[in-house]
Design a protein around this motif. Structure first.
Motif, mmCIF file in Angstrom:
data_model
loop_
_atom_site.group_PDB
_atom_site.id
_atom_site.type_symbol
_atom_site.label_atom_id
_atom_site.label_comp_id
_atom_site.label_asym_id
_atom_site.label_seq_id
_atom_site.Cartn_x
_atom_site.Cartn_y
_atom_site.Cartn_z
ATOM 1 N N ASP A 450 0.864 -1.179 0.000
ATOM 2 C CA ASP A 450 0.000 0.000 0.000
ATOM 3 C C ASP A 450 0.903 1.232 0.000
ATOM 4 O OD1 ASP A 450 -1.701 2.132 0.547
ATOM 5 O OD2 ASP A 450 -3.081 0.871 1.665
ATOM 6 N N GLU A 451 1.207 1.709 -1.172
ATOM 7 C CA GLU A 451 2.206 2.767 -1.328
ATOM 8 C C GLU A 451 1.822 4.035 -0.575
ATOM 9 O OE1 GLU A 451 4.114 5.430 -4.947
ATOM 10 O OE2 GLU A 451 3.458 3.370 -5.331
ATOM 11 N N GLU A 452 0.570 4.440 -0.697
ATOM 12 C CA GLU A 452 0.150 5.704 -0.086
ATOM 13 C C GLU A 452 0.288 5.670 1.428
ATOM 14 O OE1 GLU A 452 -3.830 8.569 0.144
ATOM 15 O OE2 GLU A 452 -3.756 6.874 -1.244
ATOM 16 N N ARG A 453 -0.196 4.611 2.045
ATOM 17 C CA ARG A 453 -0.126 4.516 3.501
ATOM 18 C C ARG A 453 1.314 4.332 3.984
ATOM 19 N NH1 ARG A 453 -5.065 3.285 6.209
ATOM 20 N NH2 ARG A 453 -6.811 3.257 4.759
ATOM 21 N N ALA A 454 2.096 3.532 3.244
ATOM 22 C CA ALA A 454 3.482 3.320 3.641
ATOM 23 C C ALA A 454 4.265 4.625 3.584
ATOM 24 C CB ALA A 454 4.128 2.269 2.735
ATOM 25 N N MET A 455 4.064 5.414 2.521
ATOM 26 C CA MET A 455 4.771 6.683 2.407
ATOM 27 C C MET A 455 4.385 7.631 3.531
ATOM 28 S SD MET A 455 6.955 6.692 -0.009
ATOM 29 C CE MET A 455 7.238 8.460 0.030
ATOM 30 N N SER A 456 3.121 7.633 3.897
ATOM 31 C CA SER A 456 2.667 8.490 4.988
ATOM 32 C C SER A 456 3.371 8.131 6.285
ATOM 33 C CB SER A 456 1.149 8.370 5.150
ATOM 34 O OG SER A 456 0.704 9.106 6.261
ATOM 35 N N MET A 457 3.490 6.831 6.538
ATOM 36 C CA MET A 457 4.141 6.397 7.767
ATOM 37 C C MET A 457 5.640 6.695 7.765
ATOM 38 S SD MET A 457 1.720 5.425 9.575
ATOM 39 C CE MET A 457 0.644 6.538 8.657
ATOM 40 N N LEU A 458 6.285 6.492 6.620
ATOM 41 C CA LEU A 458 7.714 6.766 6.537
ATOM 42 C C LEU A 458 7.998 8.257 6.721
ATOM 43 C CD1 LEU A 458 8.729 4.435 3.570
ATOM 44 C CD2 LEU A 458 9.049 4.035 6.015
ATOM 45 N N ASN A 459 7.170 9.087 6.128
ATOM 46 C CA ASN A 459 7.340 10.531 6.305
ATOM 47 C C ASN A 459 7.135 10.930 7.763
ATOM 48 O OD1 ASN A 459 7.948 11.173 3.614
ATOM 49 N ND2 ASN A 459 5.780 11.192 3.051
ATOM 50 N N HIS A 460 6.215 10.265 8.429
ATOM 51 C CA HIS A 460 5.975 10.539 9.848
ATOM 52 C C HIS A 460 7.212 10.190 10.678
ATOM 53 C CE1 HIS A 460 3.806 11.013 13.606
ATOM 54 N NE2 HIS A 460 4.138 9.779 13.960
ATOM 55 N N LEU A 461 7.843 9.061 10.338
ATOM 56 C CA LEU A 461 9.038 8.641 11.070
ATOM 57 C C LEU A 461 10.180 9.632 10.870
ATOM 58 C CD1 LEU A 461 8.898 4.806 10.346
ATOM 59 C CD2 LEU A 461 8.694 5.878 12.591
ATOM 60 N N THR A 462 10.380 10.080 9.642
ATOM 61 C CA THR A 462 11.459 11.045 9.408
ATOM 62 C C THR A 462 11.157 12.369 10.090
ATOM 63 O OG1 THR A 462 10.425 11.679 7.298
ATOM 64 C CG2 THR A 462 12.138 9.985 7.225
ATOM 65 N N HIS A 463 9.878 12.707 10.201
ATOM 66 C CA HIS A 463 9.492 13.926 10.900
ATOM 67 C C HIS A 463 9.869 13.846 12.385
ATOM 68 C CE1 HIS A 463 7.256 17.575 11.812
ATOM 69 N NE2 HIS A 463 6.633 16.924 12.787
#
Length: 569
Positions: A450-463
């Motif tokens: 699930d690209e959209e959800r995975a990207m959201s989570m990864l961006n949250h982690l880098t934040h």
């Protein structure tokens, strides 16, 4: 039989009938007097049941014609037996079919009575439709799955037992298929339980479309389905059915307005070839299913005797794994990560290990997938993060090592759970480890589900300030577009490449391309699997920032790692 009314004067007979009518007018039970199906008298309750006109209107209903076909013959025979004197009384449940098509369930009691100078039948009727509907609901709830409408575990056992009995009688075979959905948990985690429920409904419909009417498809619970195929041998037909099931499951499902891809793992066993009882069949089919899942999923396997031993070992391993943490059998090993330019230890990768009391060290390739499957990986990962971060902060203070970092491997699902639940910030606060000193290693297939959800989570982690490294680069689904998308600041060259950089020209080209690509995208490069000084020098010469491998040190316990740090600093 002597007609009792023949000994009574007409006036007395009429009076008795008037008294009878007056007595039955207010009864809630339906009272009918009939002969050869012709209704001679019906009280108000009975008229309501058979949709007859009011009390003042003549009756033109024929009781036998009102009976549902599955009740008619039995009731007519009972009526004949009473009139002929073979029976004095008969009680039964019948079904009346009204002109509008509605079915009324009735409980009846019938006996002989004199009426208008002849012998007739006296029938008491009670409407039990509501009770029957309630009994049917109870029966359905007890035997059928509420979500899919398929037989549940109870009815499945009953039908499989019946089929084995029939197979014995007819000297035939029964095939049992155990069907497990691959990636069902992912659907629940990413799209929600409503989507998961819809998927189970759609799967049940597809399974029913594949099998014969004589077959049974059941849902045992969760994402586990079974299929009972009577009169089935181990031949091409069973293979064809299993293949069609896999084809149906691999066809995209539409959930929440989007295409969703799953697959299935199918285990097949045959009665009486593989087992002579229901429980044995189910164990065998389950074992064959796990073999299909272990062999790569989206496959079917027939049961073989060696699978039984494997299944027993797996059950024991699963039971022990549930107790591994509370019994302090899980440990972490640390492997140094070296800055190639200076030779300085700048970090450590943490590895989860299981020291079984009797089996010794269990391979991570055996227990990590099992932990993911039985839902323990979240608990293990959280413990690992807490322990590794605590240890890293201890070393940072002890050796005044401000740049030291710790890396932990995470799956996509676990990344999402930890970040959205704010577990990582809590762990960092409790341990005192700065976010920049924690590296989470992810793999390239993180966007495959699930690209959209995975990207959201990864961006949250880098934040949060946590660093992300792309692990095992070059062996999975590598593409320039994915690498450009991912918010990672480090790329680890897979250990499969580094040992060959001195002997294989093609490997040299691949490694140089990965390093060049990483530099162009301003990503750090870390080489794994370094086994010699020459390999380390090769990576250093091409701009690889860090290295890791047996040349620098094997994964070791915290005490040995601390001794190594003490020698160097």
């Amino acid at each position: 039989m002597t007609q009792q009314s023949s000994n009574q004067p007409p006036s007395e007979t009429a009076k008795n009938q008037d008294d009878f009518r007056e007595l039955t007018q207010t009864l809630q039970e339906g009272i009918l007097i009939h002969r050869d199906g012709v209704i001679l008298y019906a009280n108000p309750a009975a008229r309501k049941i058979i949709d007859a006109p009011d009390q003042e209107s003549p009756l033109d209903n024929n009781l036998f014609e009102l009976l549902h076909p599955d009740s008619r013959e039995k009731f007519i025979q009972a009526s004949h037996d009473i009139i002929s004197g073979e029976k004095q009384w008969a009680a039964s449940e019948i079904r009346l079919e009204k002109p509008d098509g509605n079915i009324v369930e009735m409980e009846t009691s019938s006996g002989p009575t004199p009426f208008q100078g002849q012998l007739a039948l006296f029938t008491v009727m009670r409407d039990i439709s509501q009770r029957k509907r309630q009994e049917e609901r109870i029966h359905h709830q007890a035997n059928y799955d509420n979500l899919t409408g398929l037989p549940n575990r109870t009815l499945f056992y009953d039908r499989l037992t019946q089929e084995t009995v029939r197979a014995n009688r007819q000297n035939s075979r029964v095939a049992l298929m155990f069907i497990d959905l691959d990636r069902f948990k992912w659907v629940n985690d990413t799209l929600g339980h409503a989507a998961g429920d819809q998927l189970l409904k759609d799967v049940s419909e597809r399974l029913l479309s594949v099998l014969r009417k004589s077959d049974t498809v059941a849902r045992l619970g969760g994402d586990e389905f079974t299929a009972i195929l009577p009169d089935m041998a181990k031949g091409p037909f069973a293979e064809r059915v299993a293949g069609e099931i896999l084809k149906q499951l691999a066809t995209p499902f539409i959930l929440e307005g989007q295409e969703v891809f799953i697959s299935g793992s199918v285990g097949v066993t045959v009665y009486p070839d593989d087992a002579d009882d229901v429980d044995g069949l189910l164990r065998n089919a389950d074992s064959a299913m796990y073999r299909a899942k272990h062999d790569g999923r989206n496959a079917f396997r027939f049961f073989t005797p060696d699978m039984h031993t494997e299944a027993q070992e797996r059950m024991e391993l699963e039971k022990d794994l549930h107790r591994a943490m509370e019994r302090n059998q899980l440990v972490i090993r640390y492997q140094p990560i070296i800055q190639l330019e200076t030779g300085k230890v700048v970090g450590a990768e943490s590895f989860l290990r299981w020291n079984h009391p009797t089996k010794g060290w269990v391979s991570p390739s055996a227990f990590i997938p099992l932990a993911e499957e039985i839902g323990l990986i979240s608990q293990f990962t959280e413990w690992m993060l807490q322990t590794a971060c605590t240890q890293a902060q201890t070393w940072r203070k002890q050796f005044d090592f401000d740049d030291f970092f710790i890396t932990v491997n995470l799956s996509c699902t676990r990344c999402r759970e930890l970040s959205t639940d704010d577990k990582i910030p809590g762990i960092l606060r409790e341990t005192g480890l700065p976010p920049t000193a924690l590296v989470l290693e992810i793999t390239e297939n993180i966007l495959m589900e699930d690209e959209e959800r995975a990207m959201s989570m990864l961006n949250h982690l880098t934040h949060l300030g946590v660093n992300l490294w792309l692990d095992d680069f070059g062996t999975g689904y590598s593409s320039l577009s994915i690498l450009k998308q991912l918010p990672v600041n480090g790329i680890k060259i897979d250990r499969a490449f580094v040992p060959d950089v001195l002997t294989d020209p093609e490997t040299v080209v691949l490694v140089e391309a990965i390093v060049s690509l990483a530099h162009s995208l301003k990503r750090q490069v870390i080489g794994e699997g370094v086994e010699s000084a020459e390999q380390a020098q090769f990576l250093k010469d091409r701009g690889c920032l860090m290295g890791q491998g047996y040349y620098f040190g094997r994964p070791m316990c915290s005490v040995d790692f601390e001794k190594m740090l003490a020698k160097k600093f």
